[in-house]
Write an enzyme that holds these catalytic residues in place. Sequence first.
Site, PDB file in Angstrom:
ATOM      1  N   CYS A 143     -10.818  -3.433  -4.009  1.00 18.72           N
ATOM      2  CA  CYS A 143     -11.712  -4.304  -5.493  1.00 18.72           C
ATOM      3  C   CYS A 143     -12.158  -5.541  -4.352  1.00 18.72           C
ATOM      4  O   CYS A 143     -13.025  -6.315  -5.239  1.00 18.72           O
ATOM      5  CB  CYS A 143     -10.700  -5.007  -6.007  1.00 18.72           C
ATOM      6  N   GLU A 145      -9.543  -5.584 -11.263  1.00 20.70           N
ATOM      7  CA  GLU A 145     -10.034  -5.986 -11.105  1.00 20.70           C
ATOM      8  C   GLU A 145     -12.160  -5.779 -11.874  1.00 20.70           C
ATOM      9  O   GLU A 145     -12.614  -5.730 -11.793  1.00 20.70           O
ATOM     10  CB  GLU A 145     -10.758  -6.816  -9.685  1.00 20.70           C
TER      11      GLU A 145
END
Length: 142
Positions: free
Chosen positions: A79, A48
């Site tokens: 993330c 991510e």
Amino acid sequence: MALALAQARDGAAAGEVPIGAVVLRDGKVIAAAHNQPRKLCDPTAHAEVLAIRAAAAALGQERLEGCDLWVTLEPCAMCAGAIAHARIARVYYAASDPKGGAVEHGPRVFDQPQCLHRPEVYGGMGEEPAAALLRGFFQDRR
């Protein structure tokens, strides 16, 4: 999700935990990445984060408003924080992560009053293929 799964497979082939992520804007792929903490010697090199960095660079801005993030595993707290700071509009994830996830599980980052941006979240998007890829990866290493 098919492209995120392909990224995850690429990560597995490279010996990384098989998680893939893709950023789209208006249905067009802006960036795609897989986990690379081992290769890059960087504990923050989650799929991510790498996809968000690449998308920001491609768009020439730090805010990814109007962008969607597709990822094969429920994002962790780090993330989720990056997603909020990037102002991602929607997050689609495949497999839930009761142990390390931070969206549906654990700290539920987007539900905290300190979270300044809350994307729309859609879980379970292609859960079985992503979960099977992760299970197989770890079974092969035991």
